[in-house]
Motif scaffolding. Structure first.
Motif, PDB file in Angstrom:
ATOM      1  N   ARG A 261       0.825  -1.219   0.000  1.00 43.42           N
ATOM      2  CA  ARG A 261       0.000   0.000   0.000  1.00 43.42           C
ATOM      3  C   ARG A 261       0.852   1.260   0.000  1.00 43.42           C
ATOM      4  NH1 ARG A 261      -2.740  -3.684   2.238  1.00 43.42           N
ATOM      5  NH2 ARG A 261      -1.373  -3.647   4.031  1.00 43.42           N
ATOM      6  N   TRP A 262       0.285   2.338  -0.534  1.00 44.56           N
ATOM      7  CA  TRP A 262       0.963   3.628  -0.484  1.00 44.56           C
ATOM      8  C   TRP A 262       0.042   4.687   0.092  1.00 44.56           C
ATOM      9  CZ3 TRP A 262      -1.121   7.731  -3.149  1.00 44.56           C
ATOM     10  CH2 TRP A 262      -1.986   7.425  -4.210  1.00 44.56           C
ATOM     11  N   TYR A 263       0.652   5.698   0.711  1.00 49.29           N
ATOM     12  CA  TYR A 263      -0.101   6.773   1.384  1.00 49.29           C
ATOM     13  C   TYR A 263       0.524   8.116   1.030  1.00 49.29           C
ATOM     14  CZ  TYR A 263      -1.893   3.045   4.416  1.00 49.29           C
ATOM     15  OH  TYR A 263      -2.494   1.916   4.880  1.00 49.29           O
ATOM     16  N   SER A 264      -0.305   9.181   1.150  1.00 53.53           N
ATOM     17  CA  SER A 264       0.258  10.526   1.035  1.00 53.53           C
ATOM     18  C   SER A 264       0.130  11.264   2.379  1.00 53.53           C
ATOM     19  CB  SER A 264      -0.421  11.315  -0.088  1.00 53.53           C
ATOM     20  OG  SER A 264      -1.815  11.292   0.091  1.00 53.53           O
ATOM     21  N   ASP A 265      -0.418  10.567   3.387  1.00 57.44           N
ATOM     22  CA  ASP A 265      -0.537  11.143   4.725  1.00 57.44           C
ATOM     23  C   ASP A 265       0.128  10.186   5.724  1.00 57.44           C
ATOM     24  OD1 ASP A 265      -1.278  11.889   7.259  1.00 57.44           O
ATOM     25  OD2 ASP A 265      -3.377  12.293   6.753  1.00 57.44           O
ATOM     26  N   PRO A 266       1.249  10.604   6.334  1.00 54.15           N
ATOM     27  CA  PRO A 266       1.965   9.702   7.247  1.00 54.15           C
ATOM     28  C   PRO A 266       1.091   9.214   8.397  1.00 54.15           C
ATOM     29  CG  PRO A 266       3.220  11.734   6.889  1.00 54.15           C
ATOM     30  CD  PRO A 266       1.927  11.904   6.181  1.00 54.15           C
ATOM     31  N   GLU A 267       0.262  10.113   8.953  1.00 52.96           N
ATOM     32  CA  GLU A 267      -0.573   9.731  10.102  1.00 52.96           C
ATOM     33  C   GLU A 267      -1.508   8.581   9.723  1.00 52.96           C
ATOM     34  OE1 GLU A 267      -0.035  11.018  13.112  1.00 52.96           O
ATOM     35  OE2 GLU A 267      -1.568   9.705  13.949  1.00 52.96           O
ATOM     36  N   LYS A 268      -2.062   8.656   8.506  1.00 54.82           N
ATOM     37  CA  LYS A 268      -2.964   7.578   8.053  1.00 54.82           C
ATOM     38  C   LYS A 268      -2.213   6.257   7.986  1.00 54.82           C
ATOM     39  CE  LYS A 268      -6.638   9.963   5.709  1.00 54.82           C
ATOM     40  NZ  LYS A 268      -6.887  10.754   4.514  1.00 54.82           N
ATOM     41  N   MET A 269      -0.955   6.318   7.495  1.00 52.29           N
ATOM     42  CA  MET A 269      -0.156   5.085   7.420  1.00 52.29           C
ATOM     43  C   MET A 269       0.128   4.552   8.820  1.00 52.29           C
ATOM     44  SD  MET A 269       3.461   4.283   5.479  1.00 52.29           S
ATOM     45  CE  MET A 269       4.624   4.971   6.632  1.00 52.29           C
ATOM     46  N   PHE A 270       0.500   5.466   9.751  1.00 52.85           N
ATOM     47  CA  PHE A 270       0.811   5.014  11.114  1.00 52.85           C
ATOM     48  C   PHE A 270      -0.404   4.329  11.752  1.00 52.85           C
ATOM     49  CE2 PHE A 270       3.938   8.860  11.577  1.00 52.85           C
ATOM     50  CZ  PHE A 270       4.832   8.221  10.736  1.00 52.85           C
ATOM     51  N   GLN A 271      -1.608   4.880  11.486  1.00 48.15           N
ATOM     52  CA  GLN A 271      -2.816   4.344  12.131  1.00 48.15           C
ATOM     53  C   GLN A 271      -3.326   3.076  11.432  1.00 48.15           C
ATOM     54  OE1 GLN A 271      -3.616   5.413  15.021  1.00 48.15           O
ATOM     55  NE2 GLN A 271      -2.211   7.166  14.918  1.00 48.15           N
ATOM     56  N   ALA A 272      -3.172   3.023  10.102  1.00 46.41           N
ATOM     57  CA  ALA A 272      -3.814   1.923   9.361  1.00 46.41           C
ATOM     58  C   ALA A 272      -2.958   0.661   9.300  1.00 46.41           C
ATOM     59  CB  ALA A 272      -4.137   2.384   7.945  1.00 46.41           C
ATOM     60  N   GLU A 273      -1.636   0.831   9.266  1.00 43.95           N
ATOM     61  CA  GLU A 273      -0.749  -0.325   9.081  1.00 43.95           C
ATOM     62  C   GLU A 273      -0.238  -0.756  10.466  1.00 43.95           C
ATOM     63  OE1 GLU A 273       0.033  -1.702   6.116  1.00 43.95           O
ATOM     64  OE2 GLU A 273      -1.135  -0.224   4.984  1.00 43.95           O
ATOM     65  N   LYS A 274      -0.088  -2.032  10.680  1.00 47.80           N
ATOM     66  CA  LYS A 274       0.482  -2.473  11.967  1.00 47.80           C
ATOM     67  C   LYS A 274       1.991  -2.556  11.779  1.00 47.80           C
ATOM     68  CE  LYS A 274      -3.412  -4.923  14.027  1.00 47.80           C
ATOM     69  NZ  LYS A 274      -4.436  -4.187  13.270  1.00 47.80           N
ATOM     70  N   LEU A 275       2.646  -1.374  11.807  1.00 46.89           N
ATOM     71  CA  LEU A 275       4.079  -1.338  11.486  1.00 46.89           C
ATOM     72  C   LEU A 275       4.916  -1.755  12.687  1.00 46.89           C
ATOM     73  CD1 LEU A 275       4.252   2.026   9.473  1.00 46.89           C
ATOM     74  CD2 LEU A 275       4.146  -0.316   8.557  1.00 46.89           C
ATOM     75  N   GLY A 276       5.983  -2.500  12.392  1.00 46.49           N
ATOM     76  CA  GLY A 276       6.961  -2.846  13.436  1.00 46.49           C
ATOM     77  C   GLY A 276       8.143  -1.907  13.374  1.00 46.49           C
ATOM     78  N   LEU A 277       8.188  -1.058  12.340  1.00 45.04           N
ATOM     79  CA  LEU A 277       9.320  -0.144  12.149  1.00 45.04           C
ATOM     80  C   LEU A 277       8.919   0.909  11.121  1.00 45.04           C
ATOM     81  CD1 LEU A 277      12.327   0.247  12.914  1.00 45.04           C
ATOM     82  CD2 LEU A 277      12.913  -1.411  11.169  1.00 45.04           C
ATOM     83  N   VAL A 278       9.212   2.177  11.437  1.00 43.16           N
ATOM     84  CA  VAL A 278       9.003   3.210  10.422  1.00 43.16           C
ATOM     85  C   VAL A 278      10.341   3.882  10.148  1.00 43.16           C
ATOM     86  CG1 VAL A 278       8.271   5.034  12.049  1.00 43.16           C
ATOM     87  CG2 VAL A 278       7.612   5.171   9.662  1.00 43.16           C
ATOM     88  N   ASP A 279      10.615   4.090   8.868  1.00 47.52           N
ATOM     89  CA  ASP A 279      11.897   4.652   8.439  1.00 47.52           C
ATOM     90  C   ASP A 279      11.595   6.005   7.787  1.00 47.52           C
ATOM     91  OD1 ASP A 279      14.514   4.964   7.722  1.00 47.52           O
ATOM     92  OD2 ASP A 279      14.475   3.475   6.104  1.00 47.52           O
ATOM     93  N   ILE A 280      11.998   7.084   8.474  1.00 51.64           N
ATOM     94  CA  ILE A 280      11.683   8.435   7.994  1.00 51.64           C
ATOM     95  C   ILE A 280      12.872   8.964   7.191  1.00 51.64           C
ATOM     96  CG2 ILE A 280      11.140  10.797   8.716  1.00 51.64           C
ATOM     97  CD1 ILE A 280       9.770   9.504  11.218  1.00 51.64           C
ATOM     98  N   ALA A 281      12.673   9.125   5.890  1.00 53.36           N
ATOM     99  CA  ALA A 281      13.766   9.530   4.990  1.00 53.36           C
ATOM    100  C   ALA A 281      13.442  10.856   4.315  1.00 53.36           C
ATOM    101  CB  ALA A 281      14.025   8.430   3.962  1.00 53.36           C
ATOM    102  N   THR A 282      12.747  11.716   5.067  1.00 55.24           N
ATOM    103  CA  THR A 282      12.420  13.059   4.555  1.00 55.24           C
ATOM    104  C   THR A 282      13.525  14.031   4.976  1.00 55.24           C
ATOM    105  OG1 THR A 282      11.191  13.474   6.562  1.00 55.24           O
ATOM    106  CG2 THR A 282       9.927  12.663   4.674  1.00 55.24           C
ATOM    107  N   ARG A 283      13.363  15.312   4.581  1.00 50.91           N
ATOM    108  CA  ARG A 283      14.383  16.315   4.931  1.00 50.91           C
ATOM    109  C   ARG A 283      14.198  16.823   6.349  1.00 50.91           C
ATOM    110  NH1 ARG A 283      13.795  18.989  -0.809  1.00 50.91           N
ATOM    111  NH2 ARG A 283      13.941  20.957   0.316  1.00 50.91           N
ATOM    112  N   VAL A 284      15.243  17.476   6.856  1.00 49.28           N
ATOM    113  CA  VAL A 284      15.340  17.743   8.294  1.00 49.28           C
ATOM    114  C   VAL A 284      14.178  18.543   8.864  1.00 49.28           C
ATOM    115  CG1 VAL A 284      16.804  19.818   8.016  1.00 49.28           C
ATOM    116  CG2 VAL A 284      16.955  18.445  10.110  1.00 49.28           C
ATOM    117  N   GLU A 285      13.613  19.471   8.090  1.00 48.56           N
ATOM    118  CA  GLU A 285      12.569  20.336   8.665  1.00 48.56           C
ATOM    119  C   GLU A 285      11.308  19.556   9.036  1.00 48.56           C
ATOM    120  OE1 GLU A 285      14.176  20.806   5.832  1.00 48.56           O
ATOM    121  OE2 GLU A 285      12.799  20.935   4.131  1.00 48.56           O
ATOM    122  N   THR A 286      11.173  18.336   8.516  1.00 50.80           N
ATOM    123  CA  THR A 286       9.981  17.524   8.809  1.00 50.80           C
ATOM    124  C   THR A 286      10.232  16.513   9.936  1.00 50.80           C
ATOM    125  OG1 THR A 286      10.639  15.822   7.229  1.00 50.80           O
ATOM    126  CG2 THR A 286       9.302  17.614   6.365  1.00 50.80           C
TER     127      THR A 286
END
Ligand code: NAD
Ligand code: 89Y
Length: 343
Positions: free
Chosen positions: A55-80
C-alpha cells in the motif's frame, strides 16, 4: 521462523531510493516493506510499484494508524523530522530517522525524550560508520595492533556536483557542517572517542551558495588524541574520489590509512600491509555511490536486528545527540571564532 517486521517508509525522494532497495533486499532477513508514504502521491505510488509495497499513502498519520508497522523509516528532509518522529513515537512505532537528526539541539532532545518516555526505539540513520571500509577500520582499531589512536585526519573533499541530486542544498542557511558534518564528526567519535573541545574554520567558496561549503575542524578528544576533520564540496582536484572519505589514524605502534579506491594500508611495528576494503557491489548499487548505498543496506540491517533483539541501535537517538552536539559546536566556533568546549 518469527514473523517478519512490517516496515513503512516515509519520504520517497532522492535518497530514500537507497532505503527502499535496502528494505526490499532485507526480505530474507525478516523485513517486509509493507507501506510507503510521500506527500507527493506520484512518488509514493511509484515507490510502491517499484519496490513491491502492498500500500501507499500521502498522509503519514494515516499510514501510522492503518498499518500495523513494526518499524518506520523516515527519509524526509530535516525540517519535517521532529513532527514525523513525534507522531510515529506517539503511535508506538519503533522509528528510524535520517540525518541530520533535527534542525537544532532542542528538537533533537525533544525527540529523544519523547522516545524514552514512551519506551519506543528511536535511532538515527547515520550510515557512514557502517561503510565497508569504516567497519574494517573499527575492527583493526578494536584488535589494538596500532595501540590507542593519538592522531587522525578525516577528510571528505570533492567537487562532484552534489547539487544536481540535492538542489535544496544550494538554499540551506547552514550547509556542509549540517549536511556532511554529522557523518564526519560521527566517524571522529567512533574512531577516537568523545570530544573535549573543537574549533571550526569555514568558507563559502562557491558564491552561488547561501552558506559554508568548506569546513576545517580541529578536535581534541577526551583521550588526549587530536583529529583534523575536513569537508568541502569545492575541491577541484583530480582524481575526485566522491563519495569516499579518506582516513589517516596514528597510534603508538602503527598507523591506518584509507586511500582512494578504498585501499586500506595498516602499518604495525614498521611493517605495512595493504588490503582492498571496498564495498561489494549489490545488484542495485552503482559506482560512485556504491560505498554509501551498501552502507544504507548495512545500516538498515543493523536497525532491523536491534529492533528484533529489543536493544538500542549503535546510532540511537541518545548516541546521535553527541554527534549533533559537535555540529552545533562547530557552528558556534564559526560564529565566535572561539574554541568550544563540549558538554
Ligand atoms: P528529497 O527532497 O529528494 O526527498 C524528500 C521527500 O520527502 C520528498 O519526496 C518529499 O515529497 C517528501 N516529504 C516531505 N515532507 C513529507 C511528509 N511530511 N510526509 C511524507 N513525505 C514527505 O530529499 P533527499 O535528498 O532524499 O533527502 C532526504 C534526507 O536524506 C535528508 O535528511 C538528507 O540529509 C538525507 N540524506 C542522507 C544521505 C546519507 O548518506 N545518509 C545522503 C543524501 C541525503
Ligand atoms: O548529503 C550528503 C550526505 O549526507 O552524504 C553524501 C551527500 O549526499 C552528499 O555529500
Amino acid at each position: 521462523m518469527t514473523d517478519p517486521i512490517r516496515v513503512g517508509v516515509v519520504g520517497c525522494g532522492f535518497f530514500a531510493q537507497n532505503h527502499l532497495h535496502s528494505w526490499k533486499g532485507l526480505a530474507g532477513q525478516g523485513a517486509e516493506l509493507a507501506a510507503v508514504c510521500d506527500i507527493d502521491p506520484a512518488k509514493a505510488k511509484a515507490a510502491a510499484a517499484n519496490f513491491g509495497a502492498a500500500r501507499w499513502y500521502s498522509d503519514p498519520e494515516k499510514m501510522f494508524q492503518a498499518e500495523k508497522l513494526g518499524l518506520v523509516d523516515i527519509a524526509t528532509r530535516v525540517e519535517t523530522h521532529q513532527t514525523l518522529v513525534l507522531r510515529a513515537i506517539a503511535a508506538g512505532i519503533p522509528t528510524i530517522v535520517q540525518k541530520p537528526f533535527g534542525p537544532d539541539t532542542a528538537a533533537c532532545r525533544a525527540m529523544t525524550d519523547a522516545a524514552q518516555a514512551a519506551g519506543v526505539f528511536l535511532a538515527v540513520h547515520e550510515n557512514f560508520r557502517f561503510q565497508a571500509p569504516m567497519r574494517r577500520i573499527a575492527e583493526v582499531l578494536r584488535a589494538g595492533t596500532i595501540g590507542e589512536p593519538t592522531w587522525a585526519r578525516i577528510s571528505f573533499r570533492t567537487g562532484y556536483d552534489v547539487y544536481k541530486g540535492q538542489p535544496y542544498l544550494m538554499q540551506e542557511e547552514k550547509l556542509i557542517i549540517a549536511d556532511l558534518g554529522p557523518h564526519m564528526l560521527d566517524l571522529a567519535r567512533v574512531f577516537l572517542g568523545e570530544v573535549q573541545h573543537l574549533t571550526a574554520e569555514t568558507q563559502r567558496r562557491n558564491p552561488k551558495l547561501r552558506a559554508e561549503d568548506t569546513a576545517t575542524m580541529l578536535l581534541r578528544h577526551r583521550s588526549g588524541a587530536v583529529s583534523a576533520v575536513e569537508c568541502t564540496y569545492e575541491s577541484r582536484r583530480l582524481p575526485d574520489n566522491f563519495p569516499e572519505t579518506l582516513i589517516e589514524i596514528e597510534g603508538p605502534h602503527g598507523a591506518i590509512a584509507l586511500k582512494p579506491g578504498s585501499v586500506l594500508e595498516v602499518t604495525v611495528e614498521g611493517k605495512m600491509t595493504s588490503e582492498d576494503a571496498d564495498a561489494p557491489l549489490l545488484d542495485w548499487t552503482q559506482r560512485p555511490w556504491h560505498i554509501v548505498q551498501e552502507s544504507v543496506f548495512a545500516t538498515c540491517a543493523h536497525m532491523l536486528a536491534a529492533v528484533r533483539a529489543g536493544r538500542e541501535a549503535a546510532t540511537s537517538a541518545r548516541d546521535n545527540l553527541k554527534t549533533f552536539a559537535l555540529c552545533e559546536a562547530a557552528y558556534e566556533s564559526m560564529a565566535t571564532g572561539r574554541v568550544v568546549r563540549i558538554g
